[in-house]
Every structure is written in structure tokens, then in C-alpha cells.
Design a protein around this motif. Structure first.
Motif, PDB file in Angstrom:
ATOM      1  N   UNK A 471       0.799  -1.226   0.000  1.00 50.63           N
ATOM      2  CA  UNK A 471       0.000   0.000   0.000  1.00 50.63           C
ATOM      3  C   UNK A 471       0.829   1.272   0.000  1.00 50.63           C
ATOM      4  N   UNK A 472       2.163   1.124  -0.002  1.00 46.39           N
ATOM      5  CA  UNK A 472       3.062   2.284   0.046  1.00 46.39           C
ATOM      6  C   UNK A 472       3.870   2.380  -1.241  1.00 46.39           C
ATOM      7  N   UNK A 473       4.451   3.541  -1.467  1.00 44.58           N
ATOM      8  CA  UNK A 473       5.371   3.743  -2.588  1.00 44.58           C
ATOM      9  C   UNK A 473       6.703   4.218  -2.035  1.00 44.58           C
ATOM     10  N   UNK A 474       7.800   3.761  -2.675  1.00 42.67           N
ATOM     11  CA  UNK A 474       9.146   4.182  -2.265  1.00 42.67           C
ATOM     12  C   UNK A 474       9.519   5.434  -3.036  1.00 42.67           C
ATOM     13  N   UNK A 475      10.070   6.407  -2.333  1.00 43.97           N
ATOM     14  CA  UNK A 475      10.560   7.631  -2.960  1.00 43.97           C
ATOM     15  C   UNK A 475      12.084   7.668  -2.835  1.00 43.97           C
ATOM     16  N   UNK A 476      12.742   7.945  -3.948  1.00 44.73           N
ATOM     17  CA  UNK A 476      14.197   8.114  -3.975  1.00 44.73           C
ATOM     18  C   UNK A 476      14.523   9.599  -3.886  1.00 44.73           C
ATOM     19  N   UNK A 477      15.523   9.957  -3.073  1.00 40.89           N
ATOM     20  CA  UNK A 477      15.996  11.348  -3.019  1.00 40.89           C
ATOM     21  C   UNK A 477      17.519  11.310  -3.004  1.00 40.89           C
ATOM     22  N   UNK A 478      18.151  12.260  -3.693  1.00 34.84           N
ATOM     23  CA  UNK A 478      19.579  12.179  -4.009  1.00 34.84           C
ATOM     24  C   UNK A 478      20.512  12.705  -2.915  1.00 34.84           C
ATOM     25  N   UNK A 479      20.141  12.595  -1.660  1.00 41.73           N
ATOM     26  CA  UNK A 479      21.043  12.935  -0.549  1.00 41.73           C
ATOM     27  C   UNK A 479      21.016  11.800   0.467  1.00 41.73           C
ATOM     28  N   UNK A 480      22.147  11.611   1.154  1.00 45.26           N
ATOM     29  CA  UNK A 480      22.234  10.525   2.125  1.00 45.26           C
ATOM     30  C   UNK A 480      23.116  10.885   3.302  1.00 45.26           C
ATOM     31  N   UNK A 481      23.553   9.856   4.014  1.00 43.81           N
ATOM     32  CA  UNK A 481      24.319  10.079   5.254  1.00 43.81           C
ATOM     33  C   UNK A 481      25.631  10.825   5.009  1.00 43.81           C
ATOM     34  N   UNK A 482      26.232  10.598   3.845  1.00 45.41           N
ATOM     35  CA  UNK A 482      27.491  11.299   3.537  1.00 45.41           C
ATOM     36  C   UNK A 482      27.284  12.806   3.423  1.00 45.41           C
ATOM     37  N   UNK A 483      26.040  13.212   3.144  1.00 51.37           N
ATOM     38  CA  UNK A 483      25.712  14.646   3.063  1.00 51.37           C
ATOM     39  C   UNK A 483      25.258  15.202   4.411  1.00 51.37           C
ATOM     40  N   UNK A 484      25.266  14.344   5.464  1.00 54.04           N
ATOM     41  CA  UNK A 484      24.759  14.775   6.760  1.00 54.04           C
ATOM     42  C   UNK A 484      23.240  14.769   6.823  1.00 54.04           C
ATOM     43  N   UNK A 485      22.623  13.953   5.951  1.00 54.55           N
ATOM     44  CA  UNK A 485      21.163  13.914   5.828  1.00 54.55           C
ATOM     45  C   UNK A 485      20.624  12.731   6.613  1.00 54.55           C
ATOM     46  N   UNK A 486      19.721  13.025   7.553  1.00 55.81           N
ATOM     47  CA  UNK A 486      19.137  11.984   8.393  1.00 55.81           C
ATOM     48  C   UNK A 486      17.618  12.112   8.415  1.00 55.81           C
ATOM     49  N   UNK A 487      16.972  11.196   9.110  1.00 57.06           N
ATOM     50  CA  UNK A 487      15.510  11.128   9.099  1.00 57.06           C
ATOM     51  C   UNK A 487      14.859  12.446   9.520  1.00 57.06           C
ATOM     52  N   UNK A 488      15.430  13.069  10.543  1.00 51.78           N
ATOM     53  CA  UNK A 488      14.867  14.337  11.010  1.00 51.78           C
ATOM     54  C   UNK A 488      14.904  15.417   9.941  1.00 51.78           C
ATOM     55  N   UNK A 489      15.990  15.435   9.146  1.00 49.74           N
ATOM     56  CA  UNK A 489      16.092  16.407   8.050  1.00 49.74           C
ATOM     57  C   UNK A 489      15.022  16.141   6.994  1.00 49.74           C
ATOM     58  N   UNK A 490      14.790  14.859   6.702  1.00 49.22           N
ATOM     59  CA  UNK A 490      13.772  14.499   5.712  1.00 49.22           C
ATOM     60  C   UNK A 490      12.394  14.988   6.158  1.00 49.22           C
ATOM     61  N   UNK A 491      12.032  14.694   7.400  1.00 49.23           N
ATOM     62  CA  UNK A 491      10.707  15.087   7.904  1.00 49.23           C
ATOM     63  C   UNK A 491      10.561  16.603   7.868  1.00 49.23           C
ATOM     64  N   UNK A 492      11.625  17.318   8.271  1.00 51.25           N
ATOM     65  CA  UNK A 492      11.566  18.778   8.289  1.00 51.25           C
ATOM     66  C   UNK A 492      11.364  19.348   6.880  1.00 51.25           C
ATOM     67  N   UNK A 493      12.084  18.802   5.883  1.00 56.99           N
ATOM     68  CA  UNK A 493      11.963  19.280   4.501  1.00 56.99           C
ATOM     69  C   UNK A 493      10.555  18.991   3.973  1.00 56.99           C
ATOM     70  N   UNK A 494      10.028  17.807   4.271  1.00 56.55           N
ATOM     71  CA  UNK A 494       8.679  17.465   3.817  1.00 56.55           C
ATOM     72  C   UNK A 494       7.643  18.406   4.432  1.00 56.55           C
ATOM     73  N   UNK A 495       7.789  18.692   5.732  1.00 60.25           N
ATOM     74  CA  UNK A 495       6.842  19.600   6.403  1.00 60.25           C
ATOM     75  C   UNK A 495       6.849  20.989   5.768  1.00 60.25           C
ATOM     76  N   UNK A 496       8.040  21.450   5.386  1.00 57.90           N
ATOM     77  CA  UNK A 496       8.161  22.784   4.797  1.00 57.90           C
ATOM     78  C   UNK A 496       7.672  22.822   3.349  1.00 57.90           C
TER      79      UNK A 496
END
Length: 570
Positions: A471-496
């Protein structure tokens, strides 16, 4: 050292003595003589609650010519609340200087009444930039006689985008004016402001740059991300007399946490930028009057909230900027009192916590989240203390005592005590019955286990990890841990980025150079569309609905290339 020895005038000495000022605080000792005797610009760095307003306010008042009824000093503040606080303090200092006129100028209040006061003649204007520019453009405010300009909370001025406004205002002030800049921290951007607007400024530092207040304990609790709110409630319950600001990153988080606390029976409310000025005033009055004891706030909204006796500052989310943490923690442990700054973190925030430790020069104490047994014990002893200290109105209570005593005469002292405690604590006892421990257990595998795991052949399970749940879809985004990108950053960007109904995020997989996350299938295209044009620390984001086979191949190719490159180096 006394204020008199610093050169403070008699009428001002009388005013500050009545306010309880006895000896100068360090920032006042360093700043007052410079402002009274020198003519050069000044940058003063000191933590919140160290007496900065008196440090610039007393010499500023002393330099005013009370026979001239024109603006001679201008103080700029980022928020209405800070503007009012500064103006109020200056009025208290100058209680015995009746000829001095001080006017706070800010948005959200009648501009006509401010114009009327300006036309009568004022010597010191305390203003927010937007309203002051409005009055300048109307020709009501003339700054040709201003000899001193003060920028308070300069770091927040920058964060709120006031650089152009400041430049505009300063164009109406004589070039030979004296300029003072006060700030809790000195990030690079604030240093740029001083270079741009000031002439060879002298710098005064009280303590160490970005150093936390010395009488503040720094504590952290580590839990799973889903348990943060439960940990917050336990911390509040474990401190029966808590009086705290709870800092969240976003307006949405702030309102959600406040709503949950209110629904769970806590005296709480929210303070953020979506509130009207009237709503903000009501919330802050309730907090100052202790009608509410837990204020959930964003950093910007809490600026200018002057409360000296906070017991705790709670970081529900760690800020990106270490200087912001310093400013938050400086709100407790003020006026010589001790305070506690708490961080509720999950395992992926531990690196950020270590960075904050390095900058402030202090270690955080790791504490286990209070257990139900400990919380109930603390609450019971607090009730016992309140019973011991309660004032008894003998004449009034004695009229009713015989009847109540007769009704309860069948109860023993122990029975009476049990009922009294149950009346107060049944809700707490029921809530914490069978409540589990919620601390995060950091079970890292040993080096041997990790080596054994690395030797295992890669299996199709890795591909399964890249497949969305039902029932879900996977979304790819071009940043990861090497960029200092973590779950909290993802949620914050989505909220904004996402307008309208909130999107629920499922499983998140963070890779070194990219990330994958689940959303409901019906939300997938909306998410991809919303992320177009978004950035993460200057890197433009690219997202798409992921394909499990392609992502597995992408990962496998990367590992194969890495192995080949290692072989070439031998």
C-alpha cells in the motif's frame, strides 16, 4: 566594584538600587566604562540573562541631553516582546529622571498613538525595524540628531532577515554616530554585520564565545524517535515544580506537542509565528503568571520572553546551529540560580550532541528516562512538602472542622492518608501501571560480528529492503548520510515543502549517497512534485518514485566498482 565607581550618575543609582541592583555583573563592569568614556563602536558578546540591558542602558541614558526633545539614541530589537522589555527596563532605570522620554515603537499596535507620542518629543526610541521604517517613510521620525545606535540580539536580527532594513535605517542616521552591537553569540554572519556597519569596533567578551551559562547542567535522554513525547511527559512528571520552555524546530511540531500536552492534562500552551499578536500576548502573560508552566515554542517566537526563574529548558529537537542551543540553554540558570538544559534525542542525533559539547566546552550527562516508580515517589514527596507548608486559616477552618471530623471519624490516620494520596494520584497510578522502560538500548555489534557479517554473501534480502511496504510507494531522493542527511532532516523538509494535508512517512532507509522512504501510494506524486526545487544545505534535491530492481542494481554496481578500485590499488 560598585556602580558608583563605574561612573553611573546619582539619579540612576537611586533607580537601580530600588530594583535590587547591588553590584555590577561582569558584562556591566566591562561595558559601562567604555560607553561612558569612549567614542568608538563596540561589540559585546554575553549570554542571555547576564545584564546586557543595564550594560548599555545606563550609560545610554546618562549621555542623553534632556533639554533637547528630539531622538538622540536608537535601540533596534528583533521582536515586539524584546522591544517592550528593553523600554520597560530603561523606564525603571530612569525613574528619577522624569524629563527623559522613552518610546517603544513596534508593529501590532496603533501607529497613530505612536505618531502622537513622537510629535510630543522623545529622546530614546526602542524599535523593531519594520515599524520604524514605516514611521521614517511617513516623515514622523527624524534621526538626524541620533548619536548612538544599539543593535540588540544581533544574531537574531540576521536570522529574521533584517539586514536590508538595518541598512535603510542607518542611512538616516549621522555617519559619525556611535554604534553598539550586543549578541549572545558571534557566528560568522554577525561578524560580517560588524564589519559592514561599524568602524574599528572594540570587542568585549564575557565568558567564552558560544559558551553555555556556567550554572546550567546539560542532560540528555536517548530514546527511539517514536518515544520522544513519552519521554517528555515522564520528565515533566518527574519534576513536579517544573517551569520550562520546550523548544521545537517547526511551528507544526510546536502546536502538535502543545495540543498533546493540553489533552493529557498539563498546563501547557504553544508560542509560534502563526499566532496573532493578541494570541501571543495572552500566551506569554499566562506563562509569566504561571497559569501555564510548560511553554512549547520555536526559537524565534521565544525571543524577548524575559523570564528569570525557569527551572528547565527542554530541547525536543536539537537545533542545526550550535549557537542556537547556547541561546536556548542560557534561558535557565539566570540571575545566579541553577538551571537544567535537557536534550531528548534519538540515536542518530548523538553526533550532533557531541558537536555541541565540543563548542560549549561541557559534557552532557546521560540519564535514564525516569521510571514510573521514581516519578510516583517524587510526586508523593512533593505532595507531602505542600501539605507541610500550606497556610491554615484557623478561624475559618475551625467552623467546619467538627462536622468533617465526625463524618470521617471511622477512618484511621493511615486510611485517611491513603485516601488523600489516592485522590491526588489515581490518574498517575493508572497511567503508569505496567508502563515499560523507553530508553534506547545502543546494542552495537562487536568488531568480530561486523567482520563475520561483511563476509556473508549479499542476498536478495537487500533488494527486499528497497521494496515498499504493501500500500506504500518508495521515494528516492539524491542525498544521504554522507551529506549529513538523516531522518529528522527528511521530515523537516517534507513539512516545509508539502502544502495541504500532512503526508505520513513510513520506513526510511539512509544510504551514503541517497535515501529511500515510504509514503502512501496516493501521496507519492504529490511528494515528488513538492520536493522539486527544494535544497539541503545548498544541494538541489532530486526525487522520483523508486524502482526496487533499479535501486538494487545501483547499489550492487557501486559495491562492485569499489571492490575493483581496491584491487587496482594493490
Amino acid at each position: 566594584m560598585t556602580f558608583e565607581e563605574l561612573g553611573v550618575r546619582d539619579d540612576l543609582l537611586r533607580g537601580i538600587e530600588e530594583m535590587g541592583f547591588e553590584t555590577p555583573m561582569p558584562v556591566q563592569e566591562k561595558v559601562i566604562p567604555v560607553l561612558l568614556d569612549g567614542d568608538h563602536d563596540l561589540v559585546a558578546l554575553a549570554q542571555t540573562g547576564t545584564g546586557k540591558t543595564a550594560a548599555f542602558g545606563l550609560p545610554l541614558i546618562q549621555r542623553i541631553d534632556i533639554h533637547k526633545h528630539v531622538p538622540q539614541a536608537l535601540i533596534l530589537a528583533p521582536t515586539r516582546e524584546l522591544c517592550l522589555q528593553i523600554a520597560g527596563d530603561l523606564a525603571d532605570f530612569s525613574k528619577y529622571t522624569p524629563e527623559l522620554e522613552i518610546l517603544p515603537v513596534y508593529g501590532g499596535s496603533s501607529i497613530e498613538s505612536q505618531i502622537k507620542a513622537l510629535r510630543k518629543g522623545v529622546q530614546i526610541i526602542v524599535a523593531t525595524p519594520g515599524r520604524l521604517i514605516d514611521l521614517i517613510n511617513r516623515g514622523v521620525v527624524k534621526l538626524a540628531d541620533v548619536h548612538t545606535v544599539v543593535l540588540d540580539e544581533a544574531d537574531e536580527m540576521l536570522n529574521m532577515g533584517f539586514v536590508d532594513s538595518i541598512n535603510d535605517i542607518l542611512s538616516h542616521v549621522p555617519e559619525d554616530r556611535k554604534m553598539l552591537m550586543f549578541s549572545a553569540t558571534m557566528p560568522q554572519e554577525v561578524a560580517k554585520i560588524s564589519k559592514r556597519f561599524m568602524k574599528d569596533p572594540e570587542e568585549i567578551v564575557v565568558g567564552t564565545r558560544n559558551e553555555g551559562a556556567k550554572n546550567v547542567r546539560h542532560i540528555y535522554y536517548m530514546v527511539n524517535a517514536k518515544d520522544k513525547y513519552l519521554a517528555l511527559k515522564r520528565i515533566a512528571d518527574n519534576n513536579p515544580n517544573i517551569y520550562a520552555i520546550i523548544f521545537c524546530r517547526t511551528r507544526r511540531d510546536t502546536q502538535e506537542i502543545a495540543d498533546k500536552l493540553i489533552a493529557d492534562g498539563y498546563n501547557a500552551d504553544a508560542l509560534h509565528g502563526d499566532l496573532s499578536q493578541q494570541q501571543r500576548d495572552i500566551v506569554m502573560k499566562k506563562f509569566r503568571d504561571r497559569v501555564i508552566t510548560l511553554l512549547v515554542a520555536t526559537d524565534v517566537a521565544a525571543r524577548g520572553l524575559d523570564v528569570d526563574d525557569l527551572t528547565h529548558v527542554i530541547n525536543f529537537g536539537l537545533p542545526e546551529d550550535t549557537a542556537v542551543y547556547t541561546h536556548r540553554s542560557g534561558r535557565t540558570g539566570r540571575a545566579g540560580k541553577t538551571g537544567v538544559s535537557i536534550a531528548i534525542i534519538h540515536s542518530r542525533e548523538k553526533g550532533k550532541l557531541r558537536e555541541i559539547e565540543r563548542i560549549i566546552g561541557k559534557k552532557f550527562e546521560h540519564k535514564e528516562v525516569p521510571t514510573p516508580e521514581h516519578i510516583i515517589e517524587k510526586q508523593l514527596y512533593n505532595l507531602a512538602d505542600r501539605l507541610e507548608r500550606v497556610e491554615v486559616n484557623e478561624s475559618e477552618i475551625n467552623r467546619y472542622l467538627p462536622g468533617v471530623a465526625k463524618k470521617l471519624s471511622w477512618l484511621t490516620t493511615e486510611d485517611l492518608l491513603k485516601r488523600l494520596l489516592s485522590l491526588e494520584f489515581n490518574r498517575l497510578l493508572n497511567y503508569y501501571k505496567d508502563a515499560p522502560k523507553i530508553d534506547f538500548i545502543d546494542e552495537k555489534p562487536s568488531k568480530k560480528d561486523r567482520k563475520d557479517k561483511d563476509r556473508e554473501p549479499r542476498s536478495p534480502r537487500e533488494k527486499d529492503r528497497r521494496t515498499a511496504e504493501k500500500g506504500m510507494a518508495r521515494i528516492y531522493v539524491n542525498v544521504g548520510k554522507a551529506d549529513g542527511f538523516y531522518a529528522g532532516n527528511l521530515i523537516e523538509i517534507l513539512n516545509k515543502s508539502i502544502n495541504g494535508q500532512r503526508v505520513d512517512v513510513g520506513r526510511i532507509d539512509l544510504m551514503p549517497s541517497y535515501s529511500l522512504f515510504d509514503v502512501k501510494k496516493g501521496d507519492a506524486h504529490r511528494v515528488v512534485s513538492a520536493l522539486k526545487g527544494a535544497e539541503f544545505f545548498g544541494k538541489r534535491l532530486y526525487s522520483e518514485i523508486a524502482d526496487a530492481e533499479r535501486d538494487y542494481a545501483r547499489s550492487s554496481d557501486r559495491k562492485t566498482k569499489k571492490t575493483k578500485n581496491k584491487g587496482k590499488g594493490k
